[in-house]
Design a protein around this motif. Structure first.
Motif, PDB file in Angstrom:
ATOM      1  N   THR A   1       9.225  20.089  35.908  1.00 30.76           N
ATOM      2  CA  THR A   1       9.169  20.447  34.503  1.00 30.76           C
ATOM      3  C   THR A   1      10.154  21.582  34.287  1.00 30.76           C
ATOM      4  O   THR A   1      10.610  22.200  35.253  1.00 30.76           O
ATOM      5  CB  THR A   1       7.745  20.885  34.083  1.00 30.76           C
ATOM      6  OG1 THR A   1       7.754  21.353  32.724  1.00 30.76           O
ATOM      7  CG2 THR A   1       7.227  22.007  34.964  1.00 30.76           C
ATOM      8  N   ASN A   2      10.480  21.877  33.035  1.00 34.23           N
ATOM      9  CA  ASN A   2      11.377  23.004  32.762  1.00 34.23           C
ATOM     10  C   ASN A   2      10.605  24.246  32.349  1.00 34.23           C
ATOM     11  O   ASN A   2      11.194  25.211  31.875  1.00 34.23           O
ATOM     12  CB  ASN A   2      12.413  22.629  31.693  1.00 34.23           C
ATOM     13  CG  ASN A   2      11.770  22.242  30.370  1.00 34.23           C
ATOM     14  OD1 ASN A   2      10.554  22.319  30.202  1.00 34.23           O
ATOM     15  ND2 ASN A   2      12.590  21.802  29.428  1.00 34.23           N
ATOM     16  N   SER A   3       9.285  24.233  32.542  1.00 31.75           N
ATOM     17  CA  SER A   3       8.444  25.346  32.108  1.00 31.75           C
ATOM     18  C   SER A   3       7.826  26.065  33.304  1.00 31.75           C
ATOM     19  O   SER A   3       6.952  25.513  33.979  1.00 31.75           O
ATOM     20  CB  SER A   3       7.322  24.833  31.194  1.00 31.75           C
ATOM     21  OG  SER A   3       6.330  25.819  31.012  1.00 31.75           O
ATOM     22  N   PRO A   4       8.228  27.308  33.586  1.00 34.01           N
ATOM     23  CA  PRO A   4       7.584  28.060  34.661  1.00 34.01           C
ATOM     24  C   PRO A   4       6.080  28.230  34.450  1.00 34.01           C
ATOM     25  O   PRO A   4       5.313  28.212  35.422  1.00 34.01           O
ATOM     26  CB  PRO A   4       8.304  29.416  34.624  1.00 34.01           C
ATOM     27  CG  PRO A   4       9.640  29.122  34.014  1.00 34.01           C
ATOM     28  CD  PRO A   4       9.376  28.051  33.001  1.00 34.01           C
ATOM     29  N   ALA A   5       5.665  28.368  33.187  1.00 36.32           N
ATOM     30  CA  ALA A   5       4.230  28.510  32.917  1.00 36.32           C
ATOM     31  C   ALA A   5       3.477  27.252  33.324  1.00 36.32           C
ATOM     32  O   ALA A   5       2.367  27.322  33.888  1.00 36.32           O
ATOM     33  CB  ALA A   5       4.004  28.816  31.434  1.00 36.32           C
ATOM     34  N   GLN A   6       4.063  26.086  33.057  1.00 30.87           N
ATOM     35  CA  GLN A   6       3.423  24.842  33.467  1.00 30.87           C
ATOM     36  C   GLN A   6       3.367  24.724  34.986  1.00 30.87           C
ATOM     37  O   GLN A   6       2.370  24.240  35.531  1.00 30.87           O
ATOM     38  CB  GLN A   6       4.152  23.648  32.869  1.00 30.87           C
ATOM     39  CG  GLN A   6       3.953  23.491  31.371  1.00 30.87           C
ATOM     40  CD  GLN A   6       4.616  22.241  30.823  1.00 30.87           C
ATOM     41  OE1 GLN A   6       5.479  21.642  31.460  1.00 30.87           O
ATOM     42  NE2 GLN A   6       4.229  21.854  29.619  1.00 30.87           N
ATOM     43  N   ILE A   7       4.411  25.163  35.674  1.00 30.92           N
ATOM     44  CA  ILE A   7       4.416  25.121  37.139  1.00 30.92           C
ATOM     45  C   ILE A   7       3.263  25.949  37.689  1.00 30.92           C
ATOM     46  O   ILE A   7       2.522  25.502  38.578  1.00 30.92           O
ATOM     47  CB  ILE A   7       5.753  25.625  37.697  1.00 30.92           C
ATOM     48  CG1 ILE A   7       6.892  24.666  37.349  1.00 30.92           C
ATOM     49  CG2 ILE A   7       5.662  25.834  39.216  1.00 30.92           C
ATOM     50  CD1 ILE A   7       6.780  23.313  38.005  1.00 30.92           C
ATOM     51  N   ARG A   8       3.103  27.160  37.191  1.00 29.80           N
ATOM     52  CA  ARG A   8       2.019  28.020  37.673  1.00 29.80           C
ATOM     53  C   ARG A   8       0.667  27.362  37.455  1.00 29.80           C
ATOM     54  O   ARG A   8      -0.194  27.361  38.352  1.00 29.80           O
ATOM     55  CB  ARG A   8       2.078  29.379  36.974  1.00 29.80           C
ATOM     56  CG  ARG A   8       3.287  30.217  37.370  1.00 29.80           C
ATOM     57  CD  ARG A   8       3.160  31.639  36.857  1.00 29.80           C
ATOM     58  NE  ARG A   8       3.221  31.703  35.396  1.00 29.80           N
ATOM     59  CZ  ARG A   8       4.345  31.847  34.712  1.00 29.80           C
ATOM     60  NH1 ARG A   8       5.514  31.912  35.342  1.00 29.80           N
ATOM     61  NH2 ARG A   8       4.309  31.914  33.389  1.00 29.80           N
ATOM     62  N   ALA A   9       0.470  26.777  36.273  1.00 29.32           N
ATOM     63  CA  ALA A   9      -0.805  26.127  35.987  1.00 29.32           C
ATOM     64  C   ALA A   9      -0.999  24.893  36.855  1.00 29.32           C
ATOM     65  O   ALA A   9      -2.107  24.631  37.342  1.00 29.32           O
ATOM     66  CB  ALA A   9      -0.867  25.751  34.505  1.00 29.32           C
ATOM     67  N   ALA A  10       0.076  24.119  37.071  1.00 29.83           N
ATOM     68  CA  ALA A  10      -0.029  22.901  37.881  1.00 29.83           C
ATOM     69  C   ALA A  10      -0.401  23.222  39.320  1.00 29.83           C
ATOM     70  O   ALA A  10      -1.236  22.538  39.933  1.00 29.83           O
ATOM     71  CB  ALA A  10       1.291  22.125  37.832  1.00 29.83           C
TER      72      ALA A  10
END
Length: 222
Positions: free
Chosen positions: A31-40
C-alpha cells in the motif's frame, strides 16, 4: 499451502489475513499508506498469521519484486485508485509465475452511451473539474473494456462478472456512515486530503450510479 500471493492495495490487512486463514498461502501486501502498514502488521499479529505475511509501502506501478515471484495477484478495490489500468495490469502480469492467476475488483460504468458516445464517466469528470478537485478514484470502465485491457497486458480472461446488485448500495452507505461518524479519527489516521477526496467523490458516484465487477484472468500462453 505453499502458494505466494501479492495483495495490491492491502489496506489494513484483512483480505490477506482471511486468505491466509482459508488457504495457508503466504502473502506480500503493498500500500502507499504507512498508517495502513502499521495497522496491517498489528492486525496480522493479533490474528496469529504474522509469520505468513509481509506488508510494505510500495508503488503498484513500479513493484519492488523480481518477475515471476507470485502464484497469484489480488487487487481488491485498488485498481481504480491507480492512474493507468493498462500499465498496472502489465505490472501484475510481470509478477506472476507461469500459470499464475489475477483476481481483482473494479468500479464499473454501467451507463449506456448517449447518441454522442458520452457516458456517465464523462459527467463525473466534468463535475469534479467544476469543483476544482480531482476525485480519489479514476474513471470507472465498462466491464467489456476488460477484454482488451487484459489482452494488452498478456492475460486471458477467465471470468468477468458484474455483481453490482449485491454490493454497491450497501458499500456506499457504509462509506458514507463512516465518513460521518468517524471523520475526525479518519483525518488523524490517514490525513485530511484523502478523507476530503472521498467526500468529494462519493456523492458523484451515488448520483451517477456506478457498478462493481470481479475480474479473473490467467497469464496468456501459460
Amino acid at each position: 499451502p505453499g502458494d505466494r500471493v501479492l495483495d495490491i492495495g492491502c489496506g489494513v490487512g484483512f483480505p490477506a489475513i482471511r486468505l491466509i486463514q482459508s488457504t495457508g498461502a503466504s502473502v506480500a501486501g503493498i500500500t502507499n499508506s504507512p498508517a495502513q502498514i502499521r495497522a496491517a502488521v498489528q492486525n496480522a499479529a493479533d490474528a496469529g498469521v504474522g509469520d505468513l505475511v509481509g506488508f510494505q509501502c510500495a508503488d503498484a506501478m513500479d513493484l519492488p519484486f523480481p518477475a515471476g515471484s507470485f502464484d497469484a495477484v489480488l487487487s481488491i478495490e485498488s485498481i481504480f485508485a491507480i492512474a493507468d489500468r493498462r500499465t498496472v495490469l502489465r505490472q501484475f502480469a510481470r509478477m506472476l509465475k507461469p500459470g499464475g492467476r489475477l483476481v481483482l475488483t473494479d468500479l464499473l460504468d454501467r451507463s449506456p452511451a448517449s447518441a454522442t458516445g458520452r457516458t456517465a464517466a464523462d459527467e463525473l469528470d466534468e463535475r469534479a473539474a467544476a469543483q476544482g478537485e480531482q476525485p480519489a478514484i479514476q474513471r470507472p470502465v465498462q466491464l467489456d473494456a476488460y477484454e482488451s485491457l487484459l489482452a494488452g497486458a498478456g492475460f486471458v480472461p477467465v471470468e468477468l462478472a458484474d455483481i453490482s446488485e449485491h454490493t454497491v448500495a450497501r458499500t456506499f452507505a457504509g462509506i458514507r456512515q463512516r465518513l460521518t461518524d468517524d471523520r475526525d479519527h479518519l483525518i488523524r489516521k490517514f490525513g485530511r486530503k484523502p478523507v476530503e477526496q472521498y467526500e468529494t467523490s462519493l456523492p458523484l458516484l451515488e448520483a451517477i450510479g456506478w457498478g462493481y465487477g470481479v475480474v479473473v484472468a490467467t497469464v496468456a500462453g501459460q
